[in-house]
Each structure stands twice: as C-alpha cells, then as structure tokens.
Design an enzyme around this catalytic site. Structure first.
Site, PDB file in Angstrom:
ATOM      1  N   LYS A 238      -2.066 -13.734  18.566  1.00 20.40           N
ATOM      2  CA  LYS A 238      -2.564 -13.450  17.222  1.00 20.40           C
ATOM      3  C   LYS A 238      -4.065 -13.639  17.077  1.00 20.40           C
ATOM      4  CE  LYS A 238       1.925 -15.068  15.633  1.00 20.40           C
ATOM      5  NZ  LYS A 238       2.689 -16.199  15.105  1.00 20.40           N
TER       6      LYS A 238
ATOM      7  N   GLU B 266       0.865  -1.184   0.000  1.00 14.47           N
ATOM      8  CA  GLU B 266       0.000   0.000   0.000  1.00 14.47           C
ATOM      9  C   GLU B 266       0.898   1.230   0.000  1.00 14.47           C
ATOM     10  OE1 GLU B 266      -3.299  -0.781  -0.283  1.00 14.47           O
ATOM     11  OE2 GLU B 266      -2.491  -2.828  -0.251  1.00 14.47           O
TER      12      GLU B 266
ATOM     13  N   HIS C 296      -5.141  10.136  -1.879  1.00 14.20           N
ATOM     14  CA  HIS C 296      -4.849   8.724  -2.078  1.00 14.20           C
ATOM     15  C   HIS C 296      -4.635   8.436  -3.561  1.00 14.20           C
ATOM     16  CE1 HIS C 296      -4.793   4.849   0.035  1.00 14.20           C
ATOM     17  NE2 HIS C 296      -5.144   4.330  -1.125  1.00 14.20           N
TER      18      HIS C 296
ATOM     19  N   ASP D  83       7.383 -11.184  13.396  1.00 14.69           N
ATOM     20  CA  ASP D  83       6.261 -12.028  13.002  1.00 14.69           C
ATOM     21  C   ASP D  83       5.033 -11.126  12.870  1.00 14.69           C
ATOM     22  OD1 ASP D  83       4.251 -13.809  12.651  1.00 14.69           O
ATOM     23  OD2 ASP D  83       4.823 -15.123  14.312  1.00 14.69           O
TER      24      ASP D  83
END
Lengths: 340, 340, 340, 340
Positions: free
Chosen positions: B164, B34, B335, B240
């Site tokens: 997670k 992105e 953007h 991670d």
C-alpha cells in the site's frame, strides 16, 4: 438499479486534539473491511489522551488540473507560456467566472518539445475540488485556444495534475491539504500503552520506513500504513477514496527527546472536502456533523477541520502499528486476537 | 457499535470476455461515490460487446512480505543471506507449516550495510494473502533467528514488501496478479460509440499517459484513472481497497491497426482474493457468486477469475474516459450530464 | 584529429582495507575538476587508517541488456515468454557462443499489452560488459525471432536494461557489482579527525540523506555525493563514467555503537571493469597496475578488486563531507581553503 | 603531485543551429573513452545541416541549494516558514551580499514534522553556480538562525537541492538551464542518412523510451543515452560532470509530420557554466573560445550559449542512436565498425 455496499464502520476515539485547527476530544469513523484497524487506531487515540493531545498544522491547500497544448515547436510553446504566465491575472479572472469558490493560486508549466503542459492550481473552498478545477481548466483552456491560435488542444487533463497516480509532482507543487500531525509521548505511556520505547521507535522508523522504503524504490513515501486509515476515514466521510493514492504519500518523522518520543505524521497531499459527491448520503452527513464539520463559517473551514481530524486519525493508526512492530511476534499475535 | 457505511453500487455490463481466464458476458459491480463512473464504464462494456470481447491473460501471481534483520556488519549479512538462499527448500518447508495454501515462490534480498531485508514471496490460493504471508514471514523470521544467531530482529515488515505504498518494487518483482486485458476495436465502433479514432487515441495515450505522466514524476504508472475502477470493484467484492495504491500502478498501451484500435490495460500488481476479510458480508458474497467466483475448483481459480474480471472492468472505464478526452469539451459536458 | 582533455588527477590515500575482497593500504587516483575532493577524500582515508580499515563485501555481479519484442496480443506475448523462460538453458547456450566470458545468469521480463521486454543478465568476467551483453542480446534476439515467428523486432535495447538512466530496476534486479563498504570509527577519531560525533552523524544521515532525499523525490538513493568520488575514480581508471548515473544510486547507513560510529556505503549498481574501452591508455593502465588490478587470476578478480577499492574511495569521500556538514559553517570555510 | 588523465577528445560537426540562442554552424568537442560516440554524433550533426538546423530554446535557468532547520514542532516550523517567505526581499538582500552575480529567484519549502527544508533558488550569471549558491545558502541560514531563534541548524545542504542524485525535484522546480532542442527532418534525409522513417522513429521512441522506461521505474527520464553526450561535452568544457546525473533526466519527443520527422530533446536540468572550476585549464579555455563562449556581453550569455550548443550535441547523438536501433542488427554492426 442502485444498491449499497455496506462497509463495516466503527467510531474510534476520542482522539484528543490541541489545536490550532481543531481542539478537544473528537471521535472519528473508520469504514473498512480490515476490522483490526479499529482497536489498533483506538490504542493510538488512547495515547493522544494521555500525551496532551495531537497538534495539527496546515501548511498549504490547493487542487490542481493540468491542461496540455500543442504548438508547432518548442520556441512557440515557450513564447506562449511566457505570455500566459505574464497574464496570470486574466487567467485568474477566467477561473473566477466558473465558480463562486475557485480562486487561482498558481500556474506551473512543463514544456517537452512542442508540447506545453500547464498546471492550474486553485483553492476550492470546502470542496476537494476535482470538478471545480476541471471546469476552471476547461475555461482556461478555451480562453488560451482563442487567445493563442498557435496552440492546439491536446487534452483537458495531461497527467501533470496528477490525479490518483503515484507521482512526485503533487508533494512538490502541492495538491490537497498539507497537514502535519504531531504528539509528544511520555516514556511512561510508551511503556504502558505501546509496550515500546523512544529508542526502539526511532530505530524502527529509520530502518523500516526510510531505509526499507528507499530499497523498495518508494517515491516520496515513508510510512507503514497511512493508506489504511485514509481509506477508512475517506469512505466514512464521503471522500473519493481513490485519492488515497496521493494522500498516502507522506512521512513519519520521530525523535527521542530524552526518554520521551516526539512522533509526527506529515501528509502533504491530503485531498479532502466537506461538500461534493458522496456527501448527500444521510449517514455520511451524520458523520460529518458529529465531527463538527457542518458548522457555518468561512468557506474552507469545515474541510480544513475535517483534514486535521483525518491527519490525527492517521497518526493514531500509524503509531500503534509501528509500536507493535518494534516487538517480535506482537503484530501477528494481536492481529489474530483482534480478528476474533 | 459497528454500523455500516452504505457505498452506492451499480452493476455495469455485461462486459464480453473471450478467454482464456474468463469467457462470455459478465456484469460487474462498482461501489463508489463517483456515480458518473457507472455510465462511463458501461460505455466501455458496450464496446467490448461490439468488438469481439476483452481477452485477459494472467502472467504471474504472488504475495510478498519482507522481514528485516540486523547483523554486525555487511560481511555477516551477506554470508547469512547466501546461506539462507542456499537453504531455500528449508525455508519453503517452514512456510508450508503455516498454511494449507501458502507456498514459497521466491526469496529476494537487499543488503544495506549491516541490515538484511528478505522479501518472502508466496502463492496464496484464493486469498489475496496479506495475513497468510505475514504468518509465513513470522515463522521464517523465527527460524532464521534461531538458525543464525548472528542476526537480530529489526522488523517483521521492512517496507520492501511493500504494502500500500507507491513504489517500484512490486511491479518489478511481482505482487498480486499480473493481468493483461486487451481488445481490438473496429473503426466503426470507435466512431459511433466512442466518438473518436485510432489515431486520436494513440496520440492521447502517448501525450497524456506517457509524456504527461513522465513529467509528473510518475513511477511505473501510465494511465488515466485505473484507480477509480479499482476502488469501485474492490469495495464491491470485499477487497482491502487500500491496495489500489499498488494495483493502480499499471499501463495503457494501444496502437492503430489500420483504422482499428488495439487497446490494452496491463495491471502487474492486481491484489485480489475471493476469500478473506470482507468476504463474509452477504451482499459481497452475492456479488462474488453472481460473477461465478464461488465455484468449486482448484485453489486460486476463483481469485484468478475475479482478477480477470477486474482487469476487464478497468479496461472499460479507462477506454471510455480516454476517448472522452480526445474531444475538447466532452469530459466536462458528459460528466455534468451524468451527475444529474 | 584526436586530442586529449587533461583532467587533473591526484592520488588519495593510502586507504586501509581489511578484506575480504581487498586488503592492506592502497592509494587511489581521482580525476576531477573539483579539486577540493582530494583533501576531503584524503581525510576519510586517514580515518580508515586509524579505524582498523574499511571492509568491502561483494554481494552480487551482473550486466544487463533488455531486448523488446512485439506479439499480436498479450496472450501470445505471455505464451512466448513462458516458453522462452522454460528454455533458459538454450538461451544460455546462445549467449555462450558470443563471448568467452559472458555467462547467462538470469532472464527477467515485463509484458505490456502485446509488448514483451526481456532483460538478459550475464556475468562478464573482468569487463563491465556493456558490449559483451549487447552482442549476447543480439544473438538471443535473433534466436528468439527465428524460433518464435509470432514475435517481431521492436528494439535491441528496450530501456529495461537500463543503461545510464535514473531508474529503480537496476538496484532491484542488479546491474554491476553490489558492494558494501563499512568501517567502525572510534570516538577519538570522530572527534579529532572529523570534528564530529556518532550522534551528530546518525542524525545528519537521517535528516539529510533519508528525509531530505525522500522530500526531493529521490529514487533508491540516500547519500550526499557518491557521484563525485565515482566520477573521479571512473575517469582515472578508464570506466565509462556515464554509468555514474546508476552507480550513484546507493545508500549511507550508519549507527552509533556506544560513542563509536558504524558507517557504511552500499553501492548496489557499481558498474566497473578492468578491461575494455578506455583501458588501453598508458596512464590508465599504470593506474590499474598500481592498484594491483593487473594481476593474473580468475576472470573477474581484477574487476572485483577494482570495484572494492572504488567502494572504499566512495566511503572516504562521503564520510568526510557528511562530517563537515554536521558543523555550521565548516563546509564553506574548508571548501574555500581547499580551493586556494 | 597533480597529474592529468588524458581523455580522448574529438570535435564533432559542424552542427547547424538556427537560433534563437545560437545560430550557424558550430562544432563541439566530446571527451570520452567511448569513441564510437564521435561518428555516431557526427551523423546527427550531418542531419542538422541537411534539415535547416537545430533550434534551441531556453525556458528557464537557476541553481539551487537547500538548507535544513529544526524547530520544536511543526507549528513552529510552519510559522517560521510563513514569516521567512513573507520576508523574501530581505532574504534576497542577504543573497546579494554574497556575490556580484547571485540573485534570488525563488524560495521553496518542505516541512516534515518539526523539520523545515528551504530550497534557495538563484540565477548565477555565467557560473553553473554550485559554490555561489552554497555561499548564499550559508548566509541565508545564518540570517535565519539569528532572526528566528526557535530554529536550529540541521544542515547546510538538506538533499532537497538536490545535487547529483536521481530525483524528481530538479525537473519540477528547476535546476540548471531548461533547454529544448528540436529539428524537422525531411523524409529523404531520414532514408539516406539515418536509414529509417518517421513512423519507425515515433514507434521506437514510444516503445523504448516511454514504455520501456516506465517499466524500468525511470524517474522523469525518457531517452536512450543523453548521458553519453553530456559526459563528453561536460568533460571537454570543464563542467562538473557528476551533474550529468540530473542533466540526463530529459525527454525525447518526436512526431511524424507527413513523412517528415519532428524530433526534439528536452533537457530541463542542464547544469552548465562558462566560468568556474575546470575552466582555467588551457585546452578547456580553447574549447570554450572556439565555440564562441568567451565573448564579452551580459553575465550569463556565454553560459546560455554553451548550454544551447550542448543541447544540440545531445540531440545529434540521441537521434543517431535511436535511428540505428530501428533496424535489427545495425547497432552492434556499426558499433563494432566504429570501434575499429
């Protein structure tokens, strides 16, 4: 000024699929620093081949963006909402002007005092659809502000969307593909390949994913490590991997069928696109092509195929880790072996 | 068989820091598909340089793993827990045998009927500590099983950890670094660089991050897009990145001070290591060195420095996006410009 | 000007208890407009008598109130917190001046930018302790404001307490009594009294309370209707029944033991007092006396006994409803019969 | 064998309402052991009279029950769901056979592996509708089981309903009345009656209800004590007060308008009926009559009026407590005075 961070990547598989969205043996790439993920997921892939394959169903798909508006009071906000909802076809026409692919599926709302939040939900073809739906939302917001002068701009994105945040709304109203991956594993394979049993797996899923998860104050989440496979697959296929936050909010459900095991992974928020940011990179394109996600066809077909493969990969990795955890000592031992 | 997925990476900054954990101008790498994230975060970095710098405080640090055990009944589970808790020093000694760096900080528990979940919390030096604490947990579990024959193995990881997954426990009991990044931005900079005002920012944070987030059923999360900066920084520093799930559960808090703006990002679960999986890769090592996270010193110093820089990066990106959203039309327009 | 709303009340039982907190047959009153609750809970009481009794364990007890304070920045908030925590004994002394019974157990904190929330946790004798801990919190806050002039008042109650709101914090840090009620039910009783089997109950608990609850976005809650029994018992014993909000956040856990059923209800936030508001009313006093909760003894003994009885009542009602739901049609049919 | 627990009850008010659902001065009864609630709520009622009245809007209404079904696999569950959804009119006809008042509004679903949960949402006239929708659900489930032999019974109530449990689903999909109560309070009244200012109230609402609530891991809840007023009003009007669990999951939103204060309480899950269990009791009937909720009219009118009054009562009590908390020391001092 642009360099590249090289994330170690390995193909895992083949995973055997048996429809309806994707069929036959397919390998999948996982980009990750946690390299024990490869042999672990590969073990699950082996199970898929010896169990007649993983079946993936897609229940729904959509992408959402929520605008926020300010009225003088709740009565005005409510009246405006009711009018906008009644004119949903006009809103759909506004959405349609912003993209060839975006199509309005639903409008949802929340009202808090004088604040009105409208969640705009669209299908977005082969794109995951973040930008598409943001453009649609901007157009809808502009249209609303001109049609309803009693409403004022609060924000283009009111967090009811909600993008990349731990929440309940995405699973309840839908965001991304809603995928169910499932397999029925014979006793023999449970014993030989996974060193476990149906009974042990059912118990672990309940005690760890559901009871343990509930104790942790988990929100719409009952799994061991969906996030690991999602991250690896997202990176290797050019997805915006920050979306693993909602994508990982999914559920393991398994049950003993005699001594065989029915095992499923449900991912209600699997945000996935086969086009868009990240996809122009040659190695990403190659990965997509190799998985058959660059075929001509209806818009959305490639993204759906990709999502189905992803759900299968998640199942393989989840199955393998859970099986390891049914046996004392196995997780640490195999993890250390794999890291060597 | 191992290839590499090249994730586009750019250095953003310098970001100006003003202590106590890290000081002076520091640039940081973001690996992401992105790419509009780069100029947006860079805008925030510019603000830091014109506002006297970002201050980062670290409130706490630890890594956790939860074992689960089964007793005959809740009375036995309760009695066993009380005994184990009373012997915490012995447990600490068991932990100490498994690593030079792991040191037990706290034991927490949950009991559900006859099931006992023990959350083992350790400091882990410069490592994020997943493996370290898993090994410690295995050793503790083995010790418990031998000392308390009335307890049986359920699982090495009972999801009270929780790793997670979207949950409440990590923020309440602690997992990773607890970082607070903050800056005070003069009115002039708000106007010139961010095209906004203190009043608009305060209102947006409340209406979007808090009210909108609450409506979405968010869990211990009130921000716009912590996840984007976290993903980019995690990938570029060999973390991670699946841990962005808990790391992104953080809070923006800002308030008007006259016409200036106090703006802060709090990340209570910033899991971060300067050693461990992912760190051997040359470009990762170079990134860590360039940020000064390869210095000799006390164990943990490099990881804390890295976490503090990360928190500053998150602040820069969050500030910039929120500022854009205070103005109708700006998000989509900029953007699209950035994507070109 | 004060009248009385007469809430229909019936005694249910006797429920058989088998220690450690409470022993022998005890009946309990339920005040409720939902009168089918009586025969349903009575059925569970019958099961307790034919299954050797319900065992109740108490794991913990405390009551909490959180003050909020404002510093100039997060560094100051962090430094202040670390100092206050280090002076916990002085804080305990401040608490001790406010009541004969309140005793500080723990201080917890959250920091968001420059805001500092301190959760003060106390044991409170036989009182549920809301007022006691509010007075303690006020004294502690006054002491902090005088000792730490860099801190300013935000609020006496910062919602980290948290009182009567759906949240995760109470179960994780503790609020009220932490009670585990459990019973082992022989196959014969399952069949005859409950018209069900161990297998059916285990499956229903998993599919309804855990999977269904997870889908609903439940927070630390996995049960069918703890709230109903809690409301009835709270009203009949003069409790502040608004606390059923956190008290109902509890868990059913059951497992098949051969063809018998181990069944448990865990209530980690069972707020309960035998003295305080509501207790002066003659019929309430009579109810408390009849259950043996007006005995001389150590402070807290009567409240603990009351909590243990309450947990047993919850188990009886939960067991009965779940059993009914294992059979198609039974719920509606029996409910309609009971309402007649 | 049936006695009555007398809950102390006082009328508070009059509260001034200014439409659209209810207009003019109305007093309301609160049954509670926490008697300081009366003067505190009365203070808020005084504010309503000096501020032009409280406006209440109703955004939505429905009652829900979720059945659970078991298929062989997720593909079958998905296919069955799609067929059932396509036959929604037939389902509506089944619902219509079970009651004169129940009318199907929406079907929602969740699928987890081979499990299918269907949430049946109906309007239910003047009843809160628990029993009505349970009967409807049973009939629908019977119809489904006969039309779809590939589906098996799991449970009549799959916790996706969800009744009396802390969850996110009810606020997002709707359960009960969705009420917004609001008032604009002149500076003079803020000062004189509430001893506070708009600025202080806005800040407290943000720091306590939103930031503090977020820290506590609250779920779709941002208020100080909605639960207290709800309990009192529910008991005094014969409601099933266990439903305060979802009813209390609501939001305060306020903003400064110059030096005046816009203050609102939004209750998206206000479960409320003017007929049904609890309503036959003479004093309850009298209370309902006195508030004008025994008028002839369209089905649902009386329940809507009652819900609107309840929302107003909640606003009065919430306003008063929050105002007290803006001033150090006031809460404890006034609470102690009121208890005398």
């Amino acid at each position: 000024m642009i360099s590249h961070t090289p994330v170690p990547t390995q193909w895992v598989g083949p995973i055997l699929f048996r429809g309806p969205v994707v069929e036959g043996p397919i390998s999948a790439p996982l980009a990750t620093y946690e390299t024990p993920l490869w042999p672990s997921t590969a073990r699950g892939a082996g199970v898929s081949r010896h169990s007649g394959g993983i079946q993936v169903s897609l229940v729904d798909e959509r992408m959402s963006r929520s605008i926020a508006l300010r009225a003088h009071d709740g009565a005005a906000a409510t009246a405006a909402w009711q009018s906008i909802k009644a004119r949903q076809e006009e809103v759909a026409a506004v959405v349609a002007t912003t993209s060839r692919f975006a199509r309005l599926v639903e409008l949802n709302r929340q009202i808090v005092g004088n604040l009105l939040y409208i969640r705009i939900e669209c299908v977005t073809g082969d794109a995951s659809g973040h930008n598409m739906v943001t453009k649609a939302a901007e157009a809808v917001q502009g249209w609303i502000l001109s049609e309803y002068p009693m409403l004022a701009y609060s924000t283009i994105s009111g967090n009811l969307c909600t993008d990349k945040k731990a929440s309940a709304v995405n699973g309840i109203l839908g965001r991304g593909k809603y995928a169910v991956a499932e397999v029925e594993i014979p006793r023999k394979i449970l014993t030989r390949v996974l060193r476990t049993s149906a009974e042990k797996m059912v118990r672990l899923n309940y005690e760890k994913n559901y009871v343990g998860g509930t104790l942790a104050g988990s929100l719409r989440s009952a799994n061991a490590h969906f996030a690991n496979m999602l991250l690896g697959f997202y990176l290797a296929t050019g997805q915006d991997a920050a979306n693993i936050i909602e994508a990982s909010q999914g559920f393991v459900h398994c049950e003993a069928r005699g001594e065989d095991l029915y095992f499923s992974c449900t991912l209600p928020n699997l945000i996935m696109g086969s086009v868009g940011a990240g996809k122009g990179i040659p190695s990403i394109e190659e990965n997509l092509s190799r998985m058959g996600c660059r075929q001509p066809g209806e818009p959305g077909d490639n993204a759906r195929r990709l999502a189905a493969i992803c759900a299968g990969v998640v199942l393989c990795g989840e199955l393998s880790l859970l099986a390891a955890q049914t046996n004392p000592g196995e997780l640490v031992r195999t993890h250390m072996e794999m890291e060597r």
